[in-house]
Design a protein around this motif. Sequence first.
Motif, PDB file in Angstrom:
ATOM      1  N   TYR A 119     -37.960  67.064  39.661  1.00  0.00           N
ATOM      2  CA  TYR A 119     -38.909  67.806  38.819  1.00  0.00           C
ATOM      3  C   TYR A 119     -39.966  68.429  39.713  1.00  0.00           C
ATOM      4  O   TYR A 119     -40.290  67.896  40.783  1.00  0.00           O
ATOM      5  CB  TYR A 119     -39.548  66.815  37.843  1.00  0.00           C
ATOM      6  CG  TYR A 119     -40.714  67.323  37.044  1.00  0.00           C
ATOM      7  CD1 TYR A 119     -40.521  68.145  35.949  1.00  0.00           C
ATOM      8  CD2 TYR A 119     -42.017  66.950  37.372  1.00  0.00           C
ATOM      9  CE1 TYR A 119     -41.605  68.600  35.193  1.00  0.00           C
ATOM     10  CE2 TYR A 119     -43.102  67.394  36.629  1.00  0.00           C
ATOM     11  CZ  TYR A 119     -42.882  68.226  35.540  1.00  0.00           C
ATOM     12  OH  TYR A 119     -43.955  68.666  34.792  1.00  0.00           O
ATOM     13  N   GLU A 121     -43.796  71.047  39.441  1.00  0.00           N
ATOM     14  CA  GLU A 121     -44.777  71.832  38.684  1.00  0.00           C
ATOM     15  C   GLU A 121     -45.360  72.865  39.635  1.00  0.00           C
ATOM     16  O   GLU A 121     -45.554  72.583  40.816  1.00  0.00           O
ATOM     17  CB  GLU A 121     -45.906  70.935  38.172  1.00  0.00           C
ATOM     18  CG  GLU A 121     -45.440  69.864  37.227  1.00  0.00           C
ATOM     19  CD  GLU A 121     -46.522  68.871  36.857  1.00  0.00           C
ATOM     20  OE1 GLU A 121     -46.444  68.337  35.741  1.00  0.00           O
ATOM     21  OE2 GLU A 121     -47.436  68.601  37.675  1.00  0.00           O
ATOM     22  N   GLN A 130     -41.379  80.193  43.095  1.00  0.00           N
ATOM     23  CA  GLN A 130     -40.447  80.059  41.975  1.00  0.00           C
ATOM     24  C   GLN A 130     -39.087  80.675  42.313  1.00  0.00           C
ATOM     25  O   GLN A 130     -38.045  80.142  41.912  1.00  0.00           O
ATOM     26  CB  GLN A 130     -41.031  80.708  40.724  1.00  0.00           C
ATOM     27  CG  GLN A 130     -42.189  79.902  40.160  1.00  0.00           C
ATOM     28  CD  GLN A 130     -42.802  80.559  38.950  1.00  0.00           C
ATOM     29  OE1 GLN A 130     -42.111  80.926  38.028  1.00  0.00           O
ATOM     30  NE2 GLN A 130     -44.128  80.709  38.978  1.00  0.00           N
ATOM     31  N   GLU A 139     -34.329  74.854  37.274  1.00  0.00           N
ATOM     32  CA  GLU A 139     -34.367  75.630  36.042  1.00  0.00           C
ATOM     33  C   GLU A 139     -35.669  75.345  35.315  1.00  0.00           C
ATOM     34  O   GLU A 139     -36.166  74.212  35.334  1.00  0.00           O
ATOM     35  CB  GLU A 139     -33.178  75.277  35.152  1.00  0.00           C
ATOM     36  CG  GLU A 139     -31.841  75.646  35.773  1.00  0.00           C
ATOM     37  CD  GLU A 139     -30.660  75.266  34.895  1.00  0.00           C
ATOM     38  OE1 GLU A 139     -30.863  74.750  33.771  1.00  0.00           O
ATOM     39  OE2 GLU A 139     -29.525  75.489  35.347  1.00  0.00           O
ATOM     40  N   SER A 140     -36.200  76.364  34.668  1.00  0.00           N
ATOM     41  CA  SER A 140     -37.435  76.200  33.902  1.00  0.00           C
ATOM     42  C   SER A 140     -37.183  75.295  32.702  1.00  0.00           C
ATOM     43  O   SER A 140     -36.122  75.359  32.072  1.00  0.00           O
ATOM     44  CB  SER A 140     -37.943  77.555  33.426  1.00  0.00           C
ATOM     45  OG  SER A 140     -38.302  78.352  34.525  1.00  0.00           O
ATOM     46  N   ILE A 141     -38.170  74.460  32.413  1.00  0.00           N
ATOM     47  CA  ILE A 141     -38.130  73.623  31.211  1.00  0.00           C
ATOM     48  C   ILE A 141     -39.384  73.924  30.398  1.00  0.00           C
ATOM     49  O   ILE A 141     -40.344  74.503  30.915  1.00  0.00           O
ATOM     50  CB  ILE A 141     -37.987  72.117  31.548  1.00  0.00           C
ATOM     51  CG1 ILE A 141     -39.138  71.632  32.453  1.00  0.00           C
ATOM     52  CG2 ILE A 141     -36.636  71.854  32.213  1.00  0.00           C
ATOM     53  CD1 ILE A 141     -39.116  70.123  32.729  1.00  0.00           C
ATOM     54  N   CYS A 142     -39.384  73.536  29.112  1.00  0.00           N
ATOM     55  CA  CYS A 142     -40.445  73.993  28.205  1.00  0.00           C
ATOM     56  C   CYS A 142     -41.652  73.067  28.096  1.00  0.00           C
ATOM     57  O   CYS A 142     -42.630  73.413  27.441  1.00  0.00           O
ATOM     58  CB  CYS A 142     -39.868  74.275  26.829  1.00  0.00           C
ATOM     59  SG  CYS A 142     -39.092  72.841  26.080  1.00  0.00           S
ATOM     60  N   SER A 143     -41.605  71.900  28.753  1.00  0.00           N
ATOM     61  CA  SER A 143     -42.755  71.002  28.675  1.00  0.00           C
ATOM     62  C   SER A 143     -42.807  70.128  29.929  1.00  0.00           C
ATOM     63  O   SER A 143     -41.796  69.941  30.602  1.00  0.00           O
ATOM     64  CB  SER A 143     -42.680  70.132  27.423  1.00  0.00           C
ATOM     65  OG  SER A 143     -41.515  69.340  27.442  1.00  0.00           O
ATOM     66  N   VAL A 155     -46.172  75.708  34.781  1.00  0.00           N
ATOM     67  CA  VAL A 155     -44.762  76.031  35.005  1.00  0.00           C
ATOM     68  C   VAL A 155     -44.064  74.753  35.440  1.00  0.00           C
ATOM     69  O   VAL A 155     -44.447  74.133  36.437  1.00  0.00           O
ATOM     70  CB  VAL A 155     -44.591  77.137  36.073  1.00  0.00           C
ATOM     71  CG1 VAL A 155     -43.117  77.403  36.345  1.00  0.00           C
ATOM     72  CG2 VAL A 155     -45.293  78.417  35.632  1.00  0.00           C
ATOM     73  N   TRP A 156     -43.030  74.352  34.682  1.00  0.00           N
ATOM     74  CA  TRP A 156     -42.311  73.109  34.938  1.00  0.00           C
ATOM     75  C   TRP A 156     -40.853  73.439  35.180  1.00  0.00           C
ATOM     76  O   TRP A 156     -40.259  74.243  34.464  1.00  0.00           O
ATOM     77  CB  TRP A 156     -42.450  72.162  33.751  1.00  0.00           C
ATOM     78  CG  TRP A 156     -43.875  72.068  33.272  1.00  0.00           C
ATOM     79  CD1 TRP A 156     -44.902  71.422  33.886  1.00  0.00           C
ATOM     80  CD2 TRP A 156     -44.419  72.652  32.099  1.00  0.00           C
ATOM     81  NE1 TRP A 156     -46.062  71.563  33.156  1.00  0.00           N
ATOM     82  CE2 TRP A 156     -45.779  72.321  32.047  1.00  0.00           C
ATOM     83  CE3 TRP A 156     -43.885  73.437  31.077  1.00  0.00           C
ATOM     84  CZ2 TRP A 156     -46.628  72.741  31.021  1.00  0.00           C
ATOM     85  CZ3 TRP A 156     -44.721  73.860  30.049  1.00  0.00           C
ATOM     86  CH2 TRP A 156     -46.071  73.502  30.030  1.00  0.00           C
TER      87      TRP A 156
END
Length: 161
Positions: A119, A121, A130, A139-143, A155-156
């Motif tokens: 993971y 941030e 990025q 890959e981008s995640i929503c939370s 940005v996670w």
Amino acid sequence: MVNWIIRKIEKKDNQSVAQLIRAVFDELNIPKVGTAYADPYLDLMFEEYSKPKSAYFLVESEGKIVGGAGVAPLENETEAICELQKMYFLPETRGLGIGSQMMEICLQAAKDFGFKKCYLETMPFMHDAQKLYKKVGFESICSPMGSTGHTSCPVWMLKEL
């Protein structure tokens, strides 16, 4: 930049690493609250990354610390997930492929520690970072995940190892 090496952090590097990270924050005008800048162990990176399943690597050029990145367990998450942490480089190191090499070393260390996912941030304006993260499979995640305390990093991203 010539004659650079990537190596593990040593105790003698603590002050130089903290200065490097703070310099990049100042240069890029990154918020200091709710980010790595405010981490209580910023001046004790060797000690922090001497903990189990943790490693921090430095880029050194002619005796000067010019970059760094590490991996460690993601706090308050399953033990199968690590976090890519404190990946910062001075301007003279950028665009030379050093970040890609550092990423490869960090992700290999994460795999060697037995992690299954990684993971991270970051800040929305850090486009080059990025781009690198996506190139290696993040890959981008929503939370957000875990408890990093980095409430100013919106940005996670997550990668299967």
